[in-house]
Scaffold this active site. Structure first.
Site: not given
Length: 475
Positions: A173, A175, A201, A294
């Site tokens: 993911t 960041k 992601k 999600h």
């Protein structure tokens, strides 16, 4: 409940209030193969017998209401009513029971999780006669599950699309989850994919904010995908979050992703809603897109053990509504999840046939027949030292997703990806050679780090990081 009062009329109708258990508590009932079965954990109010409480749950989630009505005589309640057919006390808990309810199939619209949940987890959860109510599990009969498309593609079809076999898939993911510009976001995607990850992601709350509009993000990410694929020779993907404020806008984003040649899109299925999710899943199957799901908002619903709904039910609902991946906790990371409970609903996501096993929280045998399986995604507070445990717990048919565990590498994003890929392949090789990942995991990682400086640096950074808290939702 209220005292029984009746008023007779000349038409055979008796007005008034009756105990629910007179019609809806039927311990003699033998369940049918076509019934939807539900297990509710209920806590009645003081003075309410468990039989009355269980019958009230069955009534208020099917055909019943608080008083006798004229129109009961215009239909066959015996055909359509829910039935509380068994009640058992919860061991170690005072005034808490598991109520088993059977629902006739005709109560529910075909292919609609929305309609099924509107009845089973609807107004009954606010019923005053109950202090708390939780849906622990659901048995969906093949007669109903076959009315759903299910996952757009499923585990085997996805592996064939990606040409990747014999190991867990690896993701990350991006960041910080909010605040990056589209160009810098695309750069981070490229570095992670070039380093050896299969997927990157969008975070669940990345939609189309002022700092990064969705179209700009999609364009820069597509460039990163194609560049990393050309350099590595591997198929790469990025979960482009299509979640939006309207279904029409969601579909517009999914269509644009397909036009760019992206292999996968993403949806927040609880905040977005089951109707939107099923619509997107149908589009993805028709157009060759994978669908990552999600579960943002799930803990609002499932974390408290006495009220709400267990995630195993939400997982089954997702498999019916449609998704190729869904987040499922990590057991070892920063998010809630007990091992046996997690493995119970992971099996419900992946397997065709799941046997009843109360030790894992599975109240009913579930037969999915030919419905494709869903990849469980382990994500949240995990890093290279967790790789042996994750590989042992989740096996090959999983996605292991390291956000901070990739982007937090002291040398940068690409080395962070390299470290995770090396650790994963070392664990898979060790397992295939017969080594015990649970017992020898740290040794396996140390051995691999001797020939991978990227992994060695990651091991040093995260050697002391642990999330050791008691799980709230236990069996």
């Amino acid at each position: 409940m209220s005292p029984q009062t009746e008023t007779k009329t000349g038409f055979g109708f008796k007005a008034g209030v009756k105990d629910y258990r007179l019609n809806y508590y039927t311990p003699e009932y033998e369940t049918k193969d076509t019934d939807i079965l539900a297990a509710f954990r209920m806590t009645p109010q003081p003075g309410v017998p468990p039989e009355e409480a269980g019958a009230a749950v069955a009534a208020e989630s099917s055909t019943g209401t608080w008083t006798t009505v004229w129109t009961d005589g215009l239909t066959s309640l015996d055909r359509y009513k829910g039935r509380c057919y068994d009640i058992e006390p919860v061991a170690g808990e005072e005034n808490q029971y598991i109520a088993y309810v059977a629902y006739p199939l005709d109560l529910f619209e075909e292919g609609s999780v929305t309609n099924m949940f509107t009845s089973i987890v609807g107004n009954v959860f606010g019923f005053k006669a109950l202090r708390a109510l939780r849906l622990e599990d659901l048995r969906v009969p093949p007669a109903y599950s076959k009315t759903f498309q299910g996952p757009p593609h499923g585990i085997q079809a996805e592996r064939d699309k990606l040409n990747k076999y014999g190991r867990p898939l690896l993701g990350c993911t991006i960041k910080p989850k909010l605040g990056l510009s589209a160009k810098n976001y695309g750069r981070a995607v490229y570095e992670c994919l070039r380093g050896g990850l299969d997927f990157t992601k969008d975070d669940e709350n990345v939609n189309s904010q002022p700092f990064m509009r969705w179209r700009d993000r999609f364009l820069f990410v597509a460039e990163a995908l194609f560049k990393s694929q050309a350099e590595t020779g591997e198929v790469k993907g990025h979960y482009l979050n299509a979640t939006a404020g309207t279904c029409e806008e969601m579909m517009k984003r999914a269509i644009f992703a397909r036009e760019l040649g992206a292999p996968i899109v993403m949806h927040d299925y609880l905040t977005g809603g089951f109707t939107a999710n099923t619509s997107l899943a149908h589009y993805c199957r028709d157009n060759g897109l994978l669908l990552h799901i999600h579960r943002a908002m799930h803990a609002v619903i499932d974390r408290q053990r006495n009220h709400g709904m267990h995630f195993r039910v939400l997982a089954k609902a997702l498999r019916m509504s449609g998704g190729d991946h869904v987040h499922a906790g990590t057991v070892v990371g920063k998010l809630e999840g007990e091992r046996e409970v997690t493995l119970g609903f992971v099996d419900s996501l992946r397997d065709d046939y799941i046997e009843k096993d109360r030790s894992r929280g599975i109240y009913f045998t579930q037969d999915w027949v030919s419905m494709p399986g869903v990849f469980p995604v382990a994500s949240g507070g995990i890093h290279v030292w967790h790789m042996p445990a994750l590989t042992e717990i989740f096996g090959d048919d999983s996605v292991l997703q390291f956000g901070g565990g990739t982007l937090g590498h002291p040398w940068g994003n690409a080395p962070g990806a390299v470290a995770n890929r090396v650790a994963s392949e070392a664990c898979v090789q060790a397992r295939n050679e017969g080594r015990d990942l649970a017992r020898e995991g740290n040794e396996i990682i140390r051995e691999a780090s001797k020939w991978s400086p990227e992994l060695a640096a990651a091991c040093e950074v995260w050697k002391e990081i642990k999330f050791e808290f008691e799980t709230i939702d236990t069996l």
